[in-house]
Design an enzyme around this catalytic site. Structure first.
Site, PDB file in Angstrom:
ATOM      1  N   TYR A 138       0.833  -1.203   0.000  1.00 14.02           N
ATOM      2  CA  TYR A 138       0.000   0.000   0.000  1.00 14.02           C
ATOM      3  C   TYR A 138       0.872   1.260   0.000  1.00 14.02           C
ATOM      4  O   TYR A 138       1.886   1.326   0.688  1.00 14.02           O
ATOM      5  CB  TYR A 138      -0.931   0.026   1.204  1.00 14.02           C
ATOM      6  CG  TYR A 138      -2.049  -0.993   1.156  1.00 14.02           C
ATOM      7  CD1 TYR A 138      -2.303  -1.745   0.018  1.00 14.02           C
ATOM      8  CD2 TYR A 138      -2.856  -1.217   2.263  1.00 14.02           C
ATOM      9  CE1 TYR A 138      -3.330  -2.672  -0.014  1.00 14.02           C
ATOM     10  CE2 TYR A 138      -3.883  -2.143   2.245  1.00 14.02           C
ATOM     11  CZ  TYR A 138      -4.113  -2.869   1.104  1.00 14.02           C
ATOM     12  OH  TYR A 138      -5.119  -3.801   1.077  1.00 14.02           O
TER      13      TYR A 138
ATOM     14  N   SER B 185     -13.928  -4.302   0.212  1.00 16.38           N
ATOM     15  CA  SER B 185     -14.818  -3.576  -0.698  1.00 16.38           C
ATOM     16  C   SER B 185     -16.292  -3.794  -0.334  1.00 16.38           C
ATOM     17  O   SER B 185     -17.101  -4.188  -1.182  1.00 16.38           O
ATOM     18  CB  SER B 185     -14.574  -3.978  -2.158  1.00 16.38           C
ATOM     19  OG  SER B 185     -15.167  -3.055  -3.050  1.00 16.38           O
ATOM     20  N   PRO B 186     -16.670  -3.537   0.928  1.00 21.89           N
ATOM     21  CA  PRO B 186     -18.055  -3.787   1.345  1.00 21.89           C
ATOM     22  C   PRO B 186     -19.076  -2.907   0.624  1.00 21.89           C
ATOM     23  O   PRO B 186     -20.251  -3.258   0.553  1.00 21.89           O
ATOM     24  CB  PRO B 186     -18.031  -3.491   2.849  1.00 21.89           C
ATOM     25  CG  PRO B 186     -16.871  -2.559   3.035  1.00 21.89           C
ATOM     26  CD  PRO B 186     -15.849  -3.012   2.034  1.00 21.89           C
ATOM     27  N   LEU B 187     -18.627  -1.765   0.077  1.00 23.46           N
ATOM     28  CA  LEU B 187     -19.531  -0.902  -0.691  1.00 23.46           C
ATOM     29  C   LEU B 187     -19.335  -1.084  -2.192  1.00 23.46           C
ATOM     30  O   LEU B 187     -19.876  -0.326  -2.988  1.00 23.46           O
ATOM     31  CB  LEU B 187     -19.326   0.569  -0.317  1.00 23.46           C
ATOM     32  CG  LEU B 187     -19.491   0.938   1.153  1.00 23.46           C
ATOM     33  CD1 LEU B 187     -19.461   2.449   1.336  1.00 23.46           C
ATOM     34  CD2 LEU B 187     -20.761   0.354   1.741  1.00 23.46           C
TER      35      LEU B 187
ATOM     36  N   GLY C 139     -17.950   1.865  -3.900  1.00 21.64           N
ATOM     37  CA  GLY C 139     -18.839   3.020  -3.760  1.00 21.64           C
ATOM     38  C   GLY C 139     -20.205   2.831  -4.387  1.00 21.64           C
ATOM     39  O   GLY C 139     -21.114   3.645  -4.169  1.00 21.64           O
TER      40      GLY C 139
ATOM     41  N   GLY D 194     -23.024   2.805  -1.895  1.00 17.52           N
ATOM     42  CA  GLY D 194     -23.036   3.947  -0.984  1.00 17.52           C
ATOM     43  C   GLY D 194     -23.947   5.070  -1.419  1.00 17.52           C
ATOM     44  O   GLY D 194     -23.753   6.218  -1.017  1.00 17.52           O
TER      45      GLY D 194
END
Length: 330
Positions: A53, A216-218, A221, A224
């Protein structure tokens, strides 16, 4: 904050995981420190990162930002369950020199020492394999991990982006070796729109006692409130999100999703996180806030109770594959 055990271990972790991928590329060091302080104050004790990262010529920068935060003291390191990852090539940009990536015993040894230096700590709680290495046998990988555990440099090992059969292969190899507990967690892509993990990855994780950590729960985006934000001119989509929105079926599902939640007076992003917290085997989703306000929204999801009626409606909009093996057997 609510807490749970990480898989079959005795390790207690928060039901939200602080993702740090934005620290460095999108969030500067001062704001990153402020977000980590706010997360800790809210009771989030599970922080996730990776050696790569920072990306490109700045890979490793995110671990450095976390390390400088730990160096401030105040029991920051002692309070955090620290997870990082190994796999990506950490050589100089454009340098394809051998053994600077993947999961050979040599690279694992080098990578963990480099991560410890950047993180300004002498141990990592959860050391995760960022991807499957098809060229390195698990016997070699576990030998390297056992050495690190004996040295006190890591405590547990986890996987990321593993298919179900690799979870089984890894843990059966560990069992044959008899001197390691194997994988204790799997970090996978999992959300309302992307539910393929339910076919084999999550069943394998449950069978072997791994905690599931969705990334990446959304869904970039999309979950969201992207349709509303588009209409308000507040969000421009690009990359994978733009490609997904160009798909008529995806857009129709997202429109139905946002209309449903508007009727209930609920925020789409918070519901997407809360839904994951109802799923069997899920330890907690990774939230990657770029700002303090995004962290506050994620925190509200932990206390959000979804009714059975709403859960049923969500399944109708985003039907999963169904139970395994029936989902693909007939």
């Amino acid at each position: 904050m609510r807490y749970t055990q990480l898989g079959r271990t005795g390790l207690k972790v928060s039901r939200l995981v602080l993702g740090t991928m934005n620290f460095g590329p999108q969030t500067d060091e001062a704001d990153s420190h402020a977000i980590m302080d706010a997360a800790l104050d809210a009771g989030i004790n599970f922080f996730d990162t990776a050696n790569v990262y920072g990306w490109g010529e700045n890979k490793g920068r995110t671990e450095e930002i976390i390390g400088s935060w730990f160096a401030k003291g105040g029991e920051r390191r002692e309070k955090v369950v620290l997870a990082t990852k190994v796999y990506a090539n950490m050589g100089a940009e454009g340098d394809a020199w051998p053994n600077y990536d993947k999961l050979s015993a040599l690279n694992i040894r080098r990578a963990v020492d480099a991560s410890l230096k950047r993180l300004k700590t002498d141990y990592i709680d959860l050391y995760q394999f960022h991807h499957v290495d098809r060229n390195t046998p698990f016997e070699e990988i576990w030998q390297a991990i056992d050495v690190l555990v004996t040295q006190g440099k890591i405590l547990y090992a986890g996987s990321s982006n593993f298919p179900g059969y690799k979870i089984a292969q890894a843990n059966e190899t560990a069992l044959r070796r008899g001197n390691t507990i194997g994988l204790v967690s799997e970090q996978c892509l999992y959300n309302l729109e992307e539910r393929r993990a339910e076919m084999e990855v999550i069943p394998a994780a449950q069978e072997y006692g791994l905690g599931v950590i969705p990334w990446s729960p959304l869904h970039g985006g999309l979950l969201g409130g992207i349709i509303r934000k588009e209409a308000e001119g507040g969000r421009r989509t690009s990359g994978r999100a733009a490609d997904a929105l160009a798909n008529a079926a995806v857009r129709t599902r997202l429109e139905a999703y946002e209309e449903l939640l508007a009727k209930h007076g609920l925020e789409p992003g918070e519901v997407a996180l809360a839904w994951l917290l109802t799923r069997p085997g899920v330890t907690g989703p990774i939230v990657g806030p770029r700002t303090a306000s995004q962290l506050e929204s994620a925190l509200r999801a932990v206390e959000l109770e979804l009714s059975e009626e709403l859960l049923t409606s969500l399944d109708e909009i985003f039907p999963g594959p169904g139970p395994s093996p029936e989902a693909f057997a007939w």
